[in-house]
Design a protein around this motif. Structure first.
Motif, mmCIF file in Angstrom:
data_model
loop_
_atom_site.group_PDB
_atom_site.id
_atom_site.type_symbol
_atom_site.label_atom_id
_atom_site.label_comp_id
_atom_site.label_asym_id
_atom_site.label_seq_id
_atom_site.Cartn_x
_atom_site.Cartn_y
_atom_site.Cartn_z
ATOM 1 N N LYS A 207 0.840 -1.202 0.000
ATOM 2 C CA LYS A 207 0.000 0.000 0.000
ATOM 3 C C LYS A 207 0.876 1.253 0.000
ATOM 4 C CE LYS A 207 -3.542 2.173 2.799
ATOM 5 N NZ LYS A 207 -4.393 1.956 3.966
ATOM 6 N N LEU A 208 1.890 1.221 0.847
ATOM 7 C CA LEU A 208 2.803 2.364 0.953
ATOM 8 C C LEU A 208 3.458 2.644 -0.407
ATOM 9 C CD1 LEU A 208 3.969 4.390 2.829
ATOM 10 C CD2 LEU A 208 5.294 2.616 3.924
ATOM 11 N N ALA A 209 3.872 1.580 -1.074
ATOM 12 C CA ALA A 209 4.548 1.737 -2.365
ATOM 13 C C ALA A 209 3.660 2.486 -3.359
ATOM 14 C CB ALA A 209 4.933 0.370 -2.919
ATOM 15 N N ALA A 210 2.343 2.297 -3.238
ATOM 16 C CA ALA A 210 1.417 2.936 -4.178
ATOM 17 C C ALA A 210 1.344 4.447 -3.984
ATOM 18 C CB ALA A 210 0.030 2.316 -4.015
ATOM 19 N N TYR A 211 1.826 4.930 -2.847
ATOM 20 C CA TYR A 211 1.777 6.376 -2.581
ATOM 21 C C TYR A 211 3.133 7.060 -2.790
ATOM 22 C CZ TYR A 211 -2.954 5.845 -0.936
ATOM 23 O OH TYR A 211 -4.301 5.603 -0.884
ATOM 24 N N LEU A 212 4.107 6.301 -3.270
ATOM 25 C CA LEU A 212 5.413 6.905 -3.533
ATOM 26 C C LEU A 212 5.443 7.408 -4.972
ATOM 27 C CD1 LEU A 212 7.762 4.226 -1.861
ATOM 28 C CD2 LEU A 212 6.778 6.296 -0.841
ATOM 29 N N VAL A 213 6.086 8.537 -5.171
ATOM 30 C CA VAL A 213 6.207 9.100 -6.518
ATOM 31 C C VAL A 213 7.661 8.909 -6.951
ATOM 32 C CG1 VAL A 213 5.886 11.168 -7.919
ATOM 33 C CG2 VAL A 213 4.485 10.826 -5.888
ATOM 34 N N GLU A 214 7.860 8.421 -8.174
ATOM 35 C CA GLU A 214 9.227 8.086 -8.584
ATOM 36 C C GLU A 214 9.885 9.213 -9.371
ATOM 37 O OE1 GLU A 214 9.657 4.216 -10.205
ATOM 38 O OE2 GLU A 214 11.832 4.412 -10.419
ATOM 39 N N HIS A 215 11.145 9.444 -9.031
ATOM 40 C CA HIS A 215 11.969 10.432 -9.742
ATOM 41 C C HIS A 215 12.798 9.712 -10.806
ATOM 42 C CE1 HIS A 215 15.594 13.128 -10.089
ATOM 43 N NE2 HIS A 215 14.620 13.994 -10.223
ATOM 44 N N SER A 216 13.233 10.463 -11.821
ATOM 45 C CA SER A 216 13.961 9.811 -12.921
ATOM 46 C C SER A 216 15.258 9.155 -12.453
ATOM 47 C CB SER A 216 14.259 10.834 -14.017
ATOM 48 O OG SER A 216 14.962 11.918 -13.447
ATOM 49 N N SER A 217 15.798 9.582 -11.312
ATOM 50 C CA SER A 217 17.035 8.965 -10.790
ATOM 51 C C SER A 217 16.771 7.565 -10.261
ATOM 52 C CB SER A 217 17.596 9.822 -9.644
ATOM 53 O OG SER A 217 16.654 9.872 -8.582
ATOM 54 N N GLY A 218 15.479 7.247 -10.039
ATOM 55 C CA GLY A 218 15.144 5.966 -9.402
ATOM 56 C C GLY A 218 14.751 6.167 -7.947
ATOM 57 N N ALA A 219 15.104 7.339 -7.389
ATOM 58 C CA ALA A 219 14.686 7.617 -6.004
ATOM 59 C C ALA A 219 13.169 7.785 -5.987
ATOM 60 C CB ALA A 219 15.357 8.887 -5.499
ATOM 61 N N LYS A 220 12.567 7.453 -4.838
ATOM 62 C CA LYS A 220 11.122 7.653 -4.705
ATOM 63 C C LYS A 220 10.861 8.672 -3.606
ATOM 64 C CE LYS A 220 10.049 3.140 -6.532
ATOM 65 N NZ LYS A 220 9.240 1.928 -6.478
ATOM 66 N N ALA A 221 9.677 9.253 -3.641
ATOM 67 C CA ALA A 221 9.380 10.285 -2.655
ATOM 68 C C ALA A 221 7.984 10.105 -2.086
ATOM 69 C CB ALA A 221 9.505 11.666 -3.298
ATOM 70 N N LEU A 222 7.876 10.290 -0.787
ATOM 71 C CA LEU A 222 6.572 10.395 -0.144
ATOM 72 C C LEU A 222 6.383 11.887 0.124
ATOM 73 C CD1 LEU A 222 4.091 8.962 0.952
ATOM 74 C CD2 LEU A 222 5.285 8.636 3.125
ATOM 75 N N LEU A 223 5.513 12.496 -0.679
ATOM 76 C CA LEU A 223 5.438 13.956 -0.701
ATOM 77 C C LEU A 223 4.557 14.516 0.415
ATOM 78 C CD1 LEU A 223 5.157 14.451 -4.566
ATOM 79 C CD2 LEU A 223 7.191 14.669 -3.114
#
Ligand SMILES: Nc1ncnc2c1ncn2[C@@H]1O[C@H](COP(=O)(O)OP(=O)(O)OP(=O)(O)O)[C@@H](O)[C@H]1O
Ligand SMILES: [Mg+2]
Length: 399
Positions: A207-223
């Protein structure tokens, strides 16, 4: 081999044994090494064995249980105490925490949830823990008690630098009212931590993964929430849960924070394995950096897990690096120079570590990433190096 959690269960009078038994984990990395009826008897047992965690089961308000918790905590402050109780009468929860317990679970509860609570409190105590076959990723809490010191700049560039070195990095924007991680990374806030908090139900990695936004570097963000009034929906207990889950998913969880020690920031510090303290070359900022370090000391944070980053380190403002060492009492680990490309990169939403690789600023962020990659190996609380299996389980959760 993975370290299992040795658990002693101390049972107060009046507890329904069947209900207790059905809440206790029977595997999940937890070993119940004893279930002792009666708190006097449990105290005796506690003198003879050394569990890594103590569970106190009671049937509602119990002065005996409070006394037991208090004694167990005083005997060993590193060993967490978790309370399982049937119902939580008025005032009891507060008294339980005042006695020094780490968490309280109301029965009935599923064994998995109880197991998770045990792992969580242990992880919180140890900074990093090995539990249930999953080695927790490092969690770096980026602090700068004064506003505008470069926390967001450093958190986002660190996450991008780690990602470009092949690490699974997630950056959490804990500046819940005015967070700008999304802007700094050029990400659209289609989903934020507010949406996650409002989604209801229990939290898990998927569920948490579905709320992460991905950056082109591969890093993800919880905004951060898109509006300041939404910040109130994000509670401290929820955040602790989020951090605990993220650490099972990512190699590095980087937390960008607002200025000051808010309850949310304290929860992040508590859960973190490392602190990255940002200072700038001016006497007000350095004074606040020193105060911040003193506060961490009061919280019992291990000084060896705190790195100091001096931002705008080349400014000609009449303060030398020796002055810095003298004011804050130790030398910074990394120096980030002032660079006019930095505000440009923030405006463009592209971290300078990727946009202008050859600059000294980009070099300093790569050095910071390498510093944490090296630190992870040195301070993991597990006596053993991380296994490929543990890492691959995190990778599975990451997808
Ligand atoms: N080394 C630097 N060189 C040039 N500009 C910088 C540098 N560090 C920070 N800045 C600029 O300073 C401003 C503040 O940086 P940043 O937003 O990262 O600080 P912050 O600590 O996150 O602030 P806040 O406390 O408000 O969240 C930004 O506009 C950034 O471009
Ligand atoms: Mg910021």
């Amino acid at each position: 081999m993975t370290e299992r959690i040795q658990t002693l269960v101390a049972v107060d009078a009046g507890v329904d044994r069947h209900e207790l038994q059905s809440a206790l984990p029977d595997d999940s990395g937890i070993d119940i090494i004893g279930i002792v009826e009666g708190l006097d008897e449990s105290w005796q047992t506690l003198q003879e064995i050394s569990p890594s965690i103590v569970v106190v089961a009671c049937a509602g308000y119990s002065d005996r249980a409070l006394y037991f918790i208090d004694s167990a905590v005083k005997q060993d402050r590193q060993r967490p105490v978790v309370v399982l109780t049937v119902g939580s009468p008025n005032g009891f929860v507060r008294r339980v925490f005042e006695s020094g317990a780490d968490d309280i679970v109301t029965l009935p509860e599923l064994p998995d949830r109880v197991a998770f609570t045990l792992m969580k409190v242990l992880a919180r105590r140890q900074g990093a823990a090995i539990a249930s076959g999953v080695a927790l990723g490092a969690m770096v809490c980026v602090l700068g008690p004064k506003g505008g010191t470069g926390k967001t700049l450093i958190a986002t560039n660190l996450a991008a630098a780690l990602a470009s070195q092949g690490e699974h990095a997630v950056v959490v924007d804990l500046d819940l009212q005015f967070g700008d991680v999304g802007l700094a990374l050029g990400l659209r806030p289609d989903k934020t931590i507010y949406d996650l908090a409002r989604s209801g139900g229990s939290l898990d990695a998927e569920k948490l993964a579905a709320y992460l936004v991905e950056h082109s570097s591969g890093a993800k963000a919880l905004l951060a929430p898109t509006r300041p009034d939404q910040a109130g929906a994000v509670g401290v207990d929820f955040l602790r849960d989020v951090f605990a889950h993220l650490r099972t998913m990512a190699d590095f969880v980087i937390v960008d924070t607002p200025p000051g020690f808010t309850p949310e920031v304290i929860a992040a510090i508590d859960t973190s394995s490392h602190v990255c303290m940002i200072g700038m070359l001016d006497s007000l900022s350095l004074k606040n950096t020193k105060l911040g370090l003193e506060t961490l000391d009061l919280m019992g944070y291990d000084q060896s897990r705190i790195a100091i980053v001096l931002n705008r380190a080349d400014s000609r403002v009449g303060i030398t690096h020796e002055d810095v060492d003298a004011i804050i009492g130790r030398a910074p680990s990394i120096f980030v120079p002032s660079d006019r490309q930095i505000p440009i990169s923030i405006n463009d939403g592209e971290p300078i570590v990727l946009a202008e690789e050859r600059t000294d600023a980009a070099r300093s962020f790569r050095a910071l990433a390498e510093y944490y990659i090296a630190q992870r190996g040195e301070t993991e609380s597990s006596p053993e190096p991380e296994t490929a299996d543990a890492k691959s389980r995190r990778r599975f959760a990451w997808r």
